[in-house]
Design an enzyme around this catalytic site. Sequence first.
Site, PDB file in Angstrom:
ATOM      1  N   ALA A  64      30.370 -54.093 -14.800  1.00  0.00           N
ATOM      2  CA  ALA A  64      29.602 -52.906 -15.211  1.00  0.00           C
ATOM      3  C   ALA A  64      30.274 -51.640 -14.682  1.00  0.00           C
ATOM      4  CB  ALA A  64      28.175 -53.006 -14.683  1.00  0.00           C
ATOM      5  N   ASP A  65      30.564 -50.708 -15.580  1.00  0.00           N
ATOM      6  CA  ASP A  65      31.127 -49.431 -15.125  1.00  0.00           C
ATOM      7  C   ASP A  65      30.001 -48.405 -14.954  1.00  0.00           C
ATOM      8  OD1 ASP A  65      30.484 -48.453 -17.639  1.00  0.00           O
ATOM      9  OD2 ASP A  65      32.523 -48.597 -18.411  1.00  0.00           O
ATOM     10  N   SER A  66      30.388 -47.163 -14.664  1.00  0.00           N
ATOM     11  CA  SER A  66      29.364 -46.176 -14.297  1.00  0.00           C
ATOM     12  C   SER A  66      28.398 -45.891 -15.465  1.00  0.00           C
ATOM     13  CB  SER A  66      30.022 -44.884 -13.821  1.00  0.00           C
ATOM     14  OG  SER A  66      30.804 -44.334 -14.858  1.00  0.00           O
ATOM     15  N   ASP A  87      27.583 -48.058 -17.796  1.00  0.00           N
ATOM     16  CA  ASP A  87      26.701 -49.233 -17.882  1.00  0.00           C
ATOM     17  C   ASP A  87      25.526 -49.050 -16.924  1.00  0.00           C
ATOM     18  OD1 ASP A  87      28.257 -50.699 -19.707  1.00  0.00           O
ATOM     19  OD2 ASP A  87      29.537 -51.455 -18.115  1.00  0.00           O
ATOM     20  N   LEU A  88      25.840 -48.527 -15.732  1.00  0.00           N
ATOM     21  CA  LEU A  88      24.779 -48.331 -14.733  1.00  0.00           C
ATOM     22  C   LEU A  88      23.767 -47.293 -15.195  1.00  0.00           C
ATOM     23  CD1 LEU A  88      26.417 -48.556 -11.206  1.00  0.00           C
ATOM     24  CD2 LEU A  88      25.096 -50.235 -12.485  1.00  0.00           C
TER      25      LEU A  88
END
Lengths: 406, 79
Positions: free
Chosen positions: B37-39, B41-42
Amino acid sequence: MLALSPGPDGSGALAGRRVVITGLGVVASCGVGTEAFWQGLLEEPPVGRERPVVGFDASHLFGPKEVRRADRFLQMAVTAADEAVRGAGGIEALRGDPERAGSYIGTGVGGFQTLCEQDRILLEKGPSRVSPFLVPGMMCNRASAEISMRFGLRGPCECTVTACAAGTQSIANAARLIATGRCEVMVAGGSEAPICELGVAGFTNMTALTRSGISKPFDVARDGFVLGEGAGAVVLEERSRALARGAHIYAEVAGAASTADAHHVTAPAPDGGGATRCMELALADAQISASEVTHINAHGTSTPLNDAAEAEAIHKAFGSPGPAVTSIKGVIGHTLAAAGAIEVVAVALSIQHHLIPPTAGTTNVDPSCEIDVVTGGPRDWVPGPVVSNSFGFGGHNGSIVIVPPE
Amino acid sequence: MGPEESFEQFKECAVEVLQVDPAKVVPEARFAEDLDADSLDLVELVMALEERFGIDVPESELEGVETVEQAFKVVSSKL
Protein backbone atom coordinates in the site's frame (compact mmCIF):
# COMPACT_ATOMS: atom_id res chain seq x y z
CA MET A 1 7.79 7.91 -46.91
CA LEU A 2 6.78 10.05 -43.97
CA ALA A 3 8.68 12.92 -45.52
CA LEU A 4 10.82 15.11 -43.30
CA SER A 5 10.68 18.05 -45.66
CA PRO A 6 7.92 17.71 -48.24
CA GLY A 7 7.97 19.51 -51.55
CA PRO A 8 4.72 21.31 -52.46
CA ASP A 9 3.49 18.36 -54.55
CA GLY A 10 5.47 15.64 -52.80
CA SER A 11 8.30 15.81 -55.30
CA GLY A 12 11.76 16.59 -54.06
CA ALA A 13 10.73 15.57 -50.58
CA LEU A 14 13.36 14.46 -48.11
CA ALA A 15 12.18 11.00 -47.10
CA GLY A 16 12.23 9.96 -43.48
CA ARG A 17 13.10 6.52 -42.18
CA ARG A 18 10.56 3.85 -43.09
CA VAL A 19 8.08 2.78 -40.41
CA VAL A 20 6.31 -0.58 -40.27
CA ILE A 21 3.56 -2.10 -38.16
CA THR A 22 4.70 -5.24 -36.33
CA GLY A 23 1.99 -5.66 -33.70
CA LEU A 24 -1.79 -5.24 -33.56
CA GLY A 25 -4.18 -5.07 -30.63
CA VAL A 26 -7.87 -4.27 -30.42
CA VAL A 27 -10.82 -4.06 -28.05
CA ALA A 28 -14.11 -3.58 -29.89
CA SER A 29 -17.76 -4.43 -29.46
CA CYS A 30 -17.53 -6.99 -32.27
CA GLY A 31 -14.53 -8.72 -30.72
CA VAL A 32 -11.68 -8.41 -28.25
CA GLY A 33 -8.42 -9.45 -29.90
CA THR A 34 -7.60 -9.18 -33.60
CA GLU A 35 -9.01 -12.57 -34.59
CA ALA A 36 -12.42 -12.13 -32.96
CA PHE A 37 -12.51 -8.52 -34.15
CA TRP A 38 -11.93 -9.48 -37.79
CA GLN A 39 -14.64 -12.13 -37.67
CA GLY A 40 -16.97 -9.59 -36.05
CA LEU A 41 -16.37 -7.12 -38.88
CA LEU A 42 -17.82 -9.67 -41.29
CA GLU A 43 -20.98 -10.32 -39.26
CA GLU A 44 -24.25 -8.49 -38.70
CA PRO A 45 -24.04 -6.08 -35.76
CA PRO A 46 -26.74 -5.76 -33.10
CA VAL A 47 -29.22 -2.88 -33.18
CA GLY A 48 -29.07 -0.10 -30.58
CA ARG A 49 -27.89 3.44 -30.02
CA GLU A 50 -25.04 2.28 -27.82
CA ARG A 51 -22.57 -0.45 -28.70
CA PRO A 52 -20.62 -1.48 -25.58
CA VAL A 53 -17.94 -4.16 -25.40
CA VAL A 54 -20.12 -6.67 -23.55
CA GLY A 55 -18.33 -8.75 -20.93
CA PHE A 56 -15.06 -6.86 -21.20
CA ASP A 57 -12.73 -7.83 -18.36
CA ALA A 58 -9.13 -6.73 -17.88
CA SER A 59 -8.65 -7.93 -14.31
CA HIS A 60 -5.91 -10.35 -15.43
CA LEU A 61 -3.83 -7.35 -16.53
CA PHE A 62 -4.43 -5.19 -13.48
CA GLY A 63 -4.94 -7.29 -10.39
CA PRO A 64 -7.84 -6.89 -7.96
CA LYS A 65 -6.76 -3.60 -6.35
CA GLU A 66 -5.81 -1.69 -9.48
CA VAL A 67 -8.68 -2.89 -11.64
CA ARG A 68 -11.23 -1.22 -9.33
CA ARG A 69 -9.53 2.12 -9.85
CA ALA A 70 -8.55 1.84 -13.49
CA ASP A 71 -10.96 3.72 -15.72
CA ARG A 72 -12.51 1.68 -18.51
CA PHE A 73 -10.63 3.70 -21.14
CA LEU A 74 -7.37 2.73 -19.43
CA GLN A 75 -8.29 -0.93 -19.17
CA MET A 76 -9.15 -1.02 -22.85
CA ALA A 77 -5.95 0.78 -23.88
CA VAL A 78 -3.77 -1.57 -21.85
CA THR A 79 -5.58 -4.64 -23.19
CA ALA A 80 -5.01 -3.52 -26.79
CA ALA A 81 -1.38 -2.52 -26.16
CA ASP A 82 -0.67 -5.80 -24.39
CA GLU A 83 -1.95 -7.77 -27.38
CA ALA A 84 0.06 -5.63 -29.81
CA VAL A 85 3.28 -6.00 -27.82
CA ARG A 86 2.84 -9.76 -27.35
CA GLY A 87 2.14 -10.14 -31.05
CA ALA A 88 5.30 -8.23 -31.89
CA GLY A 89 7.35 -10.79 -30.00
CA GLY A 90 7.03 -9.53 -26.43
CA ILE A 91 8.56 -6.49 -24.80
CA GLU A 92 12.01 -8.00 -24.17
CA ALA A 93 12.49 -8.73 -27.87
CA LEU A 94 10.94 -5.43 -28.84
CA ARG A 95 12.13 -2.71 -26.52
CA GLY A 96 15.80 -2.20 -27.46
CA ASP A 97 17.20 1.04 -26.03
CA PRO A 98 14.40 2.17 -23.68
CA GLU A 99 15.32 5.82 -24.25
CA ARG A 100 14.38 5.38 -27.90
CA ALA A 101 11.11 3.55 -27.27
CA GLY A 102 7.87 5.34 -26.44
CA SER A 103 4.11 5.32 -26.12
CA TYR A 104 1.48 7.46 -27.80
CA ILE A 105 -2.15 6.74 -26.94
CA GLY A 106 -4.75 9.32 -27.92
CA THR A 107 -8.15 9.84 -26.36
CA GLY A 108 -10.98 12.32 -26.47
CA VAL A 109 -12.13 12.41 -22.88
CA GLY A 110 -9.79 10.04 -21.02
CA GLY A 111 -11.16 8.79 -17.72
CA PHE A 112 -14.56 10.37 -18.22
CA GLN A 113 -16.48 7.70 -16.29
CA THR A 114 -14.12 8.08 -13.34
CA LEU A 115 -14.77 11.82 -13.38
CA CYS A 116 -18.55 11.29 -13.50
CA GLU A 117 -18.47 8.76 -10.66
CA GLN A 118 -16.36 10.96 -8.41
CA ASP A 119 -18.52 13.97 -9.16
CA ARG A 120 -21.51 11.94 -7.95
CA ILE A 121 -19.61 11.14 -4.75
CA LEU A 122 -18.75 14.83 -4.31
CA LEU A 123 -22.42 15.79 -4.55
CA GLU A 124 -23.64 12.94 -2.35
CA LYS A 125 -20.95 12.74 0.32
CA GLY A 126 -18.88 15.90 0.07
CA PRO A 127 -15.32 16.70 -1.00
CA SER A 128 -13.65 14.62 1.71
CA ARG A 129 -14.87 11.42 0.06
CA VAL A 130 -13.53 12.13 -3.42
CA SER A 131 -11.01 9.45 -4.36
CA PRO A 132 -7.31 10.29 -4.23
CA PHE A 133 -7.17 8.41 -7.52
CA LEU A 134 -9.51 10.82 -9.33
CA VAL A 135 -6.77 12.93 -10.90
CA PRO A 136 -4.49 10.13 -12.11
CA GLY A 137 -7.58 8.18 -13.16
CA MET A 138 -9.24 10.82 -15.30
CA MET A 139 -6.26 12.45 -16.97
CA CYS A 140 -6.13 11.88 -20.71
CA ASN A 141 -2.43 11.00 -20.71
CA ARG A 142 -2.99 8.15 -18.26
CA ALA A 143 -3.08 5.39 -20.86
CA SER A 144 0.17 6.51 -22.48
CA ALA A 145 1.76 6.84 -19.04
CA GLU A 146 0.56 3.40 -17.93
CA ILE A 147 1.96 1.76 -21.05
CA SER A 148 5.34 3.47 -20.61
CA MET A 149 5.50 2.17 -17.03
CA ARG A 150 4.38 -1.37 -17.83
CA PHE A 151 6.81 -1.84 -20.67
CA GLY A 152 9.69 0.33 -19.43
CA LEU A 153 9.53 2.76 -22.36
CA ARG A 154 11.47 5.89 -21.43
CA GLY A 155 11.36 7.85 -24.67
CA PRO A 156 8.49 10.16 -25.66
CA CYS A 157 5.25 9.38 -23.80
CA GLU A 158 2.52 11.62 -25.13
CA CYS A 159 -1.17 11.88 -25.83
CA THR A 160 -2.95 13.64 -28.65
CA VAL A 161 -6.38 14.95 -27.66
CA THR A 162 -8.18 15.89 -30.86
CA ALA A 163 -11.61 14.31 -30.33
CA CYS A 164 -12.38 11.69 -32.96
CA ALA A 165 -9.20 12.38 -34.93
CA ALA A 166 -6.96 11.43 -32.01
CA GLY A 167 -6.45 7.74 -32.82
CA THR A 168 -5.24 8.39 -36.35
CA GLN A 169 -3.18 11.40 -35.33
CA SER A 170 -1.54 9.54 -32.44
CA ILE A 171 -0.35 6.76 -34.71
CA ALA A 172 0.78 9.35 -37.25
CA ASN A 173 2.64 11.37 -34.63
CA ALA A 174 4.28 8.25 -33.25
CA ALA A 175 5.32 7.13 -36.74
CA ARG A 176 6.84 10.55 -37.34
CA LEU A 177 8.97 10.15 -34.19
CA ILE A 178 10.47 7.03 -35.78
CA ALA A 179 10.77 8.58 -39.25
CA THR A 180 12.75 11.52 -37.88
CA GLY A 181 15.16 9.25 -36.05
CA ARG A 182 14.11 10.12 -32.49
CA CYS A 183 12.69 6.66 -31.74
CA GLU A 184 13.09 3.07 -32.94
CA VAL A 185 9.84 1.66 -31.60
CA MET A 186 6.51 3.11 -30.45
CA VAL A 187 3.35 1.63 -28.96
CA ALA A 188 0.61 3.84 -30.39
CA GLY A 189 -3.15 3.96 -30.66
CA GLY A 190 -6.30 5.38 -29.17
CA SER A 191 -8.84 4.51 -26.50
CA GLU A 192 -12.28 5.75 -25.50
CA ALA A 193 -15.00 4.72 -23.05
CA PRO A 194 -17.75 7.34 -23.33
CA ILE A 195 -20.83 5.17 -22.73
CA CYS A 196 -22.30 6.47 -19.48
CA GLU A 197 -25.31 8.61 -18.57
CA LEU A 198 -23.56 11.95 -19.03
CA GLY A 199 -21.80 10.94 -22.25
CA VAL A 200 -24.97 9.63 -23.83
CA ALA A 201 -26.91 12.72 -22.73
CA GLY A 202 -24.33 15.03 -24.26
CA PHE A 203 -24.28 13.32 -27.63
CA THR A 204 -28.07 12.84 -27.65
CA ASN A 205 -28.79 16.49 -26.98
CA MET A 206 -26.50 17.63 -29.75
CA THR A 207 -28.56 15.31 -32.02
CA ALA A 208 -25.48 13.35 -33.08
CA LEU A 209 -26.84 9.91 -32.15
CA THR A 210 -28.99 7.73 -34.37
CA ARG A 211 -32.68 7.43 -33.62
CA SER A 212 -33.07 4.20 -35.58
CA GLY A 213 -30.31 2.43 -33.64
CA ILE A 214 -28.65 1.43 -36.90
CA SER A 215 -25.30 2.79 -38.00
CA LYS A 216 -25.48 3.11 -41.80
CA PRO A 217 -22.61 5.22 -43.11
CA PHE A 218 -23.24 6.89 -46.48
CA ASP A 219 -26.79 5.46 -46.62
CA VAL A 220 -29.52 7.78 -47.86
CA ALA A 221 -31.41 7.11 -44.60
CA ARG A 222 -28.45 7.62 -42.23
CA ASP A 223 -29.58 9.40 -39.09
CA GLY A 224 -26.62 9.75 -36.75
CA PHE A 225 -24.01 7.54 -35.13
CA VAL A 226 -24.15 4.65 -32.73
CA LEU A 227 -22.05 5.45 -29.64
CA GLY A 228 -19.28 2.88 -29.33
CA GLU A 229 -16.26 2.27 -27.13
CA GLY A 230 -12.99 0.44 -27.45
CA ALA A 231 -9.28 0.74 -28.13
CA GLY A 232 -6.82 0.03 -30.89
CA ALA A 233 -3.05 -0.22 -30.62
CA VAL A 234 -0.16 -0.91 -32.96
CA VAL A 235 3.53 -1.50 -32.52
CA LEU A 236 5.48 0.73 -34.89
CA GLU A 237 9.11 0.05 -35.68
CA GLU A 238 11.83 1.40 -37.93
CA ARG A 239 11.73 -0.96 -40.91
CA SER A 240 15.34 -2.21 -41.07
CA ARG A 241 15.27 -2.97 -37.35
CA ALA A 242 12.05 -4.97 -37.72
CA LEU A 243 13.55 -6.89 -40.65
CA ALA A 244 16.77 -7.53 -38.74
CA ARG A 245 14.96 -9.13 -35.84
CA GLY A 246 12.71 -11.15 -38.16
CA ALA A 247 9.49 -9.53 -36.99
CA HIS A 248 6.26 -10.16 -38.89
CA ILE A 249 5.42 -7.00 -40.82
CA TYR A 250 1.70 -6.36 -41.28
CA ALA A 251 1.97 -3.11 -43.19
CA GLU A 252 3.94 0.08 -43.61
CA VAL A 253 2.92 3.57 -42.54
CA ALA A 254 3.83 5.46 -45.69
CA GLY A 255 2.51 8.91 -44.93
CA ALA A 256 0.19 11.04 -42.85
CA ALA A 257 -1.22 14.52 -42.60
CA SER A 258 -3.16 16.76 -40.24
CA THR A 259 -5.25 19.79 -41.15
CA ALA A 260 -8.04 21.93 -39.65
CA ASP A 261 -11.31 23.04 -41.20
CA ALA A 262 -11.19 26.37 -39.34
CA HIS A 263 -14.93 26.49 -39.87
CA HIS A 264 -17.18 25.35 -36.99
CA VAL A 265 -16.71 23.44 -33.74
CA THR A 266 -19.00 20.52 -34.58
CA ALA A 267 -20.06 20.83 -38.23
CA PRO A 268 -17.59 19.82 -40.93
CA ALA A 269 -16.82 22.36 -43.65
CA PRO A 270 -19.67 21.71 -46.11
CA ASP A 271 -17.44 21.14 -49.13
CA GLY A 272 -15.09 18.83 -47.21
CA GLY A 273 -12.22 21.17 -48.10
CA GLY A 274 -10.15 20.49 -44.99
CA ALA A 275 -10.56 16.75 -45.46
CA THR A 276 -9.57 16.93 -49.14
CA ARG A 277 -6.43 18.87 -48.29
CA CYS A 278 -5.64 16.40 -45.54
CA MET A 279 -5.86 13.37 -47.85
CA GLU A 280 -3.86 15.13 -50.57
CA LEU A 281 -1.13 16.12 -48.12
CA ALA A 282 -0.98 12.59 -46.73
CA LEU A 283 -0.53 11.21 -50.24
CA ALA A 284 2.16 13.78 -51.00
CA ASP A 285 3.85 12.81 -47.74
CA ALA A 286 3.78 9.18 -48.87
CA GLN A 287 4.82 10.13 -52.43
CA ILE A 288 1.87 8.14 -53.73
CA SER A 289 -0.53 9.44 -56.35
CA ALA A 290 -4.30 9.39 -55.86
CA SER A 291 -4.73 6.90 -58.71
CA GLU A 292 -2.57 4.34 -56.88
CA VAL A 293 -4.91 4.22 -53.86
CA THR A 294 -7.20 1.19 -53.98
CA HIS A 295 -9.06 1.40 -50.68
CA ILE A 296 -10.25 4.05 -48.23
CA ASN A 297 -11.20 3.20 -44.69
CA ALA A 298 -13.51 6.14 -44.19
CA HIS A 299 -14.37 8.08 -41.08
CA GLY A 300 -18.00 7.42 -42.18
CA THR A 301 -19.79 8.08 -38.91
CA SER A 302 -23.35 7.76 -40.29
CA THR A 303 -24.23 11.37 -39.49
CA PRO A 304 -25.81 13.28 -42.39
CA LEU A 305 -23.20 16.05 -42.36
CA ASN A 306 -20.01 14.03 -41.89
CA ASP A 307 -20.72 11.50 -44.57
CA ALA A 308 -21.80 14.11 -47.12
CA ALA A 309 -18.66 16.19 -46.54
CA GLU A 310 -16.36 13.16 -46.50
CA ALA A 311 -17.88 11.68 -49.66
CA GLU A 312 -17.40 15.00 -51.42
CA ALA A 313 -13.83 15.24 -50.15
CA ILE A 314 -13.05 11.70 -51.37
CA HIS A 315 -14.70 12.40 -54.71
CA LYS A 316 -12.63 15.58 -55.14
CA ALA A 317 -9.37 13.90 -54.24
CA PHE A 318 -9.86 10.60 -56.10
CA GLY A 319 -12.45 11.17 -58.82
CA SER A 320 -15.00 8.59 -60.02
CA PRO A 321 -15.51 5.81 -59.20
CA GLY A 322 -12.45 6.10 -56.96
CA PRO A 323 -11.14 3.55 -54.46
CA ALA A 324 -13.34 1.05 -52.59
CA VAL A 325 -14.65 2.81 -49.50
CA THR A 326 -15.77 1.13 -46.30
CA SER A 327 -16.70 2.29 -42.82
CA ILE A 328 -16.44 -0.24 -40.01
CA LYS A 329 -18.58 2.11 -37.91
CA GLY A 330 -21.49 0.22 -39.44
CA VAL A 331 -20.44 -2.62 -37.13
CA ILE A 332 -18.80 -1.08 -34.05
CA GLY A 333 -20.40 2.35 -34.06
CA HIS A 334 -18.33 5.45 -33.47
CA THR A 335 -15.62 4.80 -30.91
CA LEU A 336 -14.52 8.45 -31.02
CA ALA A 337 -10.77 8.75 -30.37
CA ALA A 338 -10.32 4.98 -30.57
CA ALA A 339 -11.84 4.91 -34.05
CA GLY A 340 -8.76 5.84 -36.06
CA ALA A 341 -6.58 3.37 -34.19
CA ILE A 342 -9.09 0.53 -34.53
CA GLU A 343 -9.39 1.37 -38.22
CA VAL A 344 -5.62 1.13 -38.73
CA VAL A 345 -5.86 -2.34 -37.19
CA ALA A 346 -8.75 -3.13 -39.57
CA VAL A 347 -6.69 -1.94 -42.55
CA ALA A 348 -3.76 -4.13 -41.52
CA LEU A 349 -6.13 -7.10 -41.27
CA SER A 350 -7.68 -6.27 -44.64
CA ILE A 351 -4.18 -6.39 -46.13
CA GLN A 352 -3.57 -9.72 -44.42
CA HIS A 353 -6.87 -11.26 -45.57
CA HIS A 354 -7.07 -9.62 -49.02
CA LEU A 355 -10.60 -8.61 -48.11
CA ILE A 356 -12.47 -5.37 -47.45
CA PRO A 357 -15.23 -5.74 -44.85
CA PRO A 358 -18.58 -4.29 -45.86
CA THR A 359 -20.16 -1.13 -44.51
CA ALA A 360 -22.70 -2.96 -42.35
CA GLY A 361 -26.12 -1.39 -42.01
CA THR A 362 -25.87 0.44 -45.32
CA THR A 363 -28.29 -0.86 -47.96
CA ASN A 364 -29.02 2.16 -50.11
CA VAL A 365 -26.05 4.44 -50.73
CA ASP A 366 -26.97 8.11 -50.85
CA PRO A 367 -26.83 9.07 -54.56
CA SER A 368 -25.24 12.38 -53.60
CA CYS A 369 -22.28 10.40 -52.17
CA GLU A 370 -20.42 9.76 -55.42
CA ILE A 371 -18.07 7.13 -54.06
CA ASP A 372 -17.72 3.35 -54.32
CA VAL A 373 -19.05 2.11 -50.97
CA VAL A 374 -18.55 -1.60 -50.17
CA THR A 375 -21.93 -2.93 -49.03
CA GLY A 376 -23.77 -6.23 -48.73
CA GLY A 377 -20.73 -8.41 -48.08
CA PRO A 378 -16.94 -8.30 -48.01
CA ARG A 379 -15.15 -7.54 -51.27
CA ASP A 380 -12.11 -9.45 -52.50
CA TRP A 381 -9.21 -7.11 -52.85
CA VAL A 382 -5.62 -7.13 -54.09
CA PRO A 383 -3.88 -5.14 -51.36
CA GLY A 384 -2.57 -1.77 -52.41
CA PRO A 385 -2.14 1.66 -50.83
CA VAL A 386 -4.91 2.57 -48.36
CA VAL A 387 -5.98 5.89 -46.90
CA SER A 388 -7.67 5.91 -43.51
CA ASN A 389 -9.45 9.07 -42.38
CA SER A 390 -10.54 10.49 -39.04
CA PHE A 391 -12.25 13.79 -38.38
CA GLY A 392 -12.90 15.31 -34.97
CA PHE A 393 -15.14 17.92 -33.39
CA GLY A 394 -13.09 21.09 -33.47
CA GLY A 395 -12.46 20.69 -37.18
CA HIS A 396 -9.50 18.30 -36.81
CA ASN A 397 -8.69 16.17 -39.85
CA GLY A 398 -6.27 13.26 -39.81
CA SER A 399 -5.36 10.99 -42.70
CA ILE A 400 -2.86 8.16 -42.73
CA VAL A 401 -1.53 6.19 -45.68
CA ILE A 402 -0.95 2.49 -45.06
CA VAL A 403 0.67 0.25 -47.69
CA PRO A 404 1.14 -3.52 -47.83
CA PRO A 405 4.55 -4.81 -46.73
CA GLU A 406 7.14 -5.21 -49.49
CA MET B 1 -18.28 -1.99 20.10
CA GLY B 2 -15.37 -3.84 21.72
CA PRO B 3 -11.81 -3.59 20.44
CA GLU B 4 -12.02 -7.03 18.84
CA GLU B 5 -15.12 -6.19 16.89
CA SER B 6 -13.59 -2.84 15.92
CA PHE B 7 -10.49 -4.58 14.64
CA GLU B 8 -12.59 -6.97 12.58
CA GLN B 9 -14.31 -4.03 10.95
CA PHE B 10 -10.97 -2.31 10.42
CA LYS B 11 -9.73 -5.46 8.77
CA GLU B 12 -12.74 -5.70 6.47
CA CYS B 13 -12.07 -2.17 5.24
CA ALA B 14 -8.40 -2.90 4.67
CA VAL B 15 -9.20 -6.08 2.75
CA GLU B 16 -11.73 -4.29 0.59
CA VAL B 17 -9.61 -1.25 -0.21
CA LEU B 18 -6.23 -2.94 -0.52
CA GLN B 19 -7.53 -6.24 -1.92
CA VAL B 20 -5.20 -8.28 0.28
CA ASP B 21 -5.52 -11.66 1.93
CA PRO B 22 -7.36 -11.10 5.28
CA ALA B 23 -4.76 -13.24 7.03
CA LYS B 24 -2.15 -10.60 6.20
CA VAL B 25 -3.98 -7.83 8.06
CA VAL B 26 -2.38 -8.34 11.46
CA PRO B 27 -1.26 -5.66 13.92
CA GLU B 28 2.43 -5.91 13.05
CA ALA B 29 1.86 -5.78 9.26
CA ARG B 30 3.56 -2.81 7.57
CA PHE B 31 1.46 -1.07 4.94
CA ALA B 32 4.21 -0.53 2.39
CA GLU B 33 6.20 -3.74 2.74
CA ASP B 34 3.58 -6.29 3.72
CA LEU B 35 0.35 -4.93 2.21
CA ASP B 36 1.74 -3.25 -0.92
CA ALA B 37 0.00 0.00 0.00
CA ASP B 38 1.39 3.40 -0.97
CA SER B 39 0.43 6.77 0.48
CA LEU B 40 -2.62 7.20 -1.78
CA ASP B 41 -3.82 3.70 -0.89
CA LEU B 42 -3.69 4.82 2.74
CA VAL B 43 -5.72 7.94 1.99
CA GLU B 44 -8.37 5.72 0.41
CA LEU B 45 -8.28 3.34 3.36
CA VAL B 46 -8.71 6.18 5.84
CA MET B 47 -11.74 7.41 3.87
CA ALA B 48 -13.27 3.95 4.10
CA LEU B 49 -12.55 3.80 7.83
CA GLU B 50 -14.08 7.23 8.40
CA GLU B 51 -17.24 6.05 6.64
CA ARG B 52 -17.38 2.74 8.46
CA PHE B 53 -16.85 4.15 11.95
CA GLY B 54 -18.45 7.55 11.41
CA ILE B 55 -15.31 9.32 12.53
CA ASP B 56 -13.05 12.06 11.23
CA VAL B 57 -9.30 11.48 11.01
CA PRO B 58 -7.27 14.63 10.31
CA GLU B 59 -4.37 14.07 7.94
CA SER B 60 -1.88 15.29 10.55
CA GLU B 61 -2.62 12.29 12.75
CA LEU B 62 -1.56 9.90 10.01
CA GLU B 63 2.01 11.18 9.84
CA GLY B 64 4.43 8.45 10.72
CA VAL B 65 1.79 5.72 10.61
CA GLU B 66 3.44 2.69 9.06
CA THR B 67 1.76 -0.36 10.56
CA VAL B 68 -1.75 -1.72 10.97
CA GLU B 69 -1.43 -1.41 14.74
CA GLN B 70 -0.55 2.29 14.53
CA ALA B 71 -3.44 2.98 12.20
CA PHE B 72 -5.86 1.03 14.33
CA LYS B 73 -4.74 3.00 17.38
CA VAL B 74 -5.57 6.28 15.62
CA VAL B 75 -9.02 4.94 14.70
CA SER B 76 -9.66 3.50 18.18
CA SER B 77 -8.91 6.80 19.83
CA LYS B 78 -11.88 8.32 17.96
CA LEU B 79 -14.42 5.70 18.95
